[in-house]
Design a protein around this motif. Structure first.
Motif, short mmCIF file in Angstrom:
data_model
loop_
_atom_site.label_atom_id
_atom_site.label_comp_id
_atom_site.label_asym_id
_atom_site.label_seq_id
_atom_site.Cartn_x
_atom_site.Cartn_y
_atom_site.Cartn_z
N ALA A 16 0.80 -1.23 0.08
CA ALA A 16 0.11 0.13 0.10
C ALA A 16 0.82 1.32 -0.05
O ALA A 16 0.57 2.27 -0.68
N LEU A 17 1.99 1.34 0.76
CA LEU A 17 2.72 2.33 0.79
C LEU A 17 3.74 2.59 -0.56
O LEU A 17 3.51 3.61 -0.85
N ALA A 18 4.11 1.56 -1.17
CA ALA A 18 4.66 1.63 -2.61
C ALA A 18 3.75 2.10 -3.47
O ALA A 18 4.09 2.83 -4.55
N SER A 19 2.55 1.57 -3.52
CA SER A 19 1.57 2.11 -4.40
C SER A 19 1.18 3.40 -4.38
O SER A 19 0.98 4.39 -5.36
N SER A 20 1.05 3.93 -2.91
CA SER A 20 0.79 5.22 -2.86
C SER A 20 1.87 6.32 -3.13
O SER A 20 1.56 7.39 -3.85
N LEU A 21 3.12 5.96 -2.71
CA LEU A 21 4.50 6.59 -3.36
C LEU A 21 4.53 6.69 -4.89
O LEU A 21 4.76 7.86 -5.22
N ALA A 22 4.46 5.65 -5.66
CA ALA A 22 4.17 5.95 -7.03
C ALA A 22 3.20 6.71 -7.54
O ALA A 22 3.28 7.18 -8.45
N ALA A 23 1.96 6.42 -6.91
CA ALA A 23 0.89 7.36 -7.43
C ALA A 23 1.15 8.83 -7.21
O ALA A 23 0.59 9.63 -7.94
N GLY A 24 1.95 8.87 -6.22
CA GLY A 24 2.56 10.48 -5.88
C GLY A 24 3.44 11.10 -6.63
O GLY A 24 4.21 11.96 -6.40
N GLY A 25 3.95 10.32 -7.47
CA GLY A 25 5.29 10.53 -8.29
C GLY A 25 6.28 9.64 -7.88
O GLY A 25 7.41 9.70 -8.83
N GLY A 26 6.36 9.01 -6.96
CA GLY A 26 7.45 8.19 -6.71
C GLY A 26 8.66 8.81 -6.49
O GLY A 26 8.93 9.88 -6.00
N VAL A 27 9.67 7.98 -7.30
CA VAL A 27 11.28 8.67 -7.31
C VAL A 27 11.53 9.29 -8.72
O VAL A 27 12.66 9.68 -8.76
#
Length: 115
Positions: free
Chosen positions: A68-79
């Protein structure tokens, strides 16, 4: 062997905008998988306490949290990996600097964020 015929339907028509949407979606999912792998291994390394018994239920719960954390980070632009993938794929397709779609930053539709 018979050659495959292309079906004539709405699904076979690919506009540049539809292609760009598919590229953005795939790039976001790819970045989420990479972040999940990275964060999962980091969480596993740093959360293990010496002498603590392994608990499969807790491990599954932690894995779901990392996903869930990885998906939300990627949805927000990630790295920025999804941005690079989108930019390069659209440029290779001719939609980059001279084409119709010029993504300087990957923008996610607000309807997908709420899912």
């Amino acid at each position: 062997m018979l050659p495959l015929a292309q079906s004539s339907g709405a699904a076979s028509v690919s506009t540049p905008e539809a292609y760009a949407k598919r590229v953005v979606h795939a790039a976001r999912q790819f970045e989420a998988v990479l972040l999940n792998s990275l964060l999962g291994s980091l969480e596993h390394s740093f959360s293990a306490l010496p002498g603590k018994k392994a608990d499969s239920v807790a491990d599954n719960y932690h894995a779901m949290g990392m996903q869930a954390l990885a998906s939300s980070l990627a949805a927000g632009g990630g790295v920025g990996i999804a941005n690079m993938i989108v930019r390069n794929l659209l440029h290779a397709k001719g939609q980059g600097s001279n084409g119709l779609v010029q993504p300087t930053k990957v923008s996610w539709p607000s309807a997908e964020r709420s899912k």
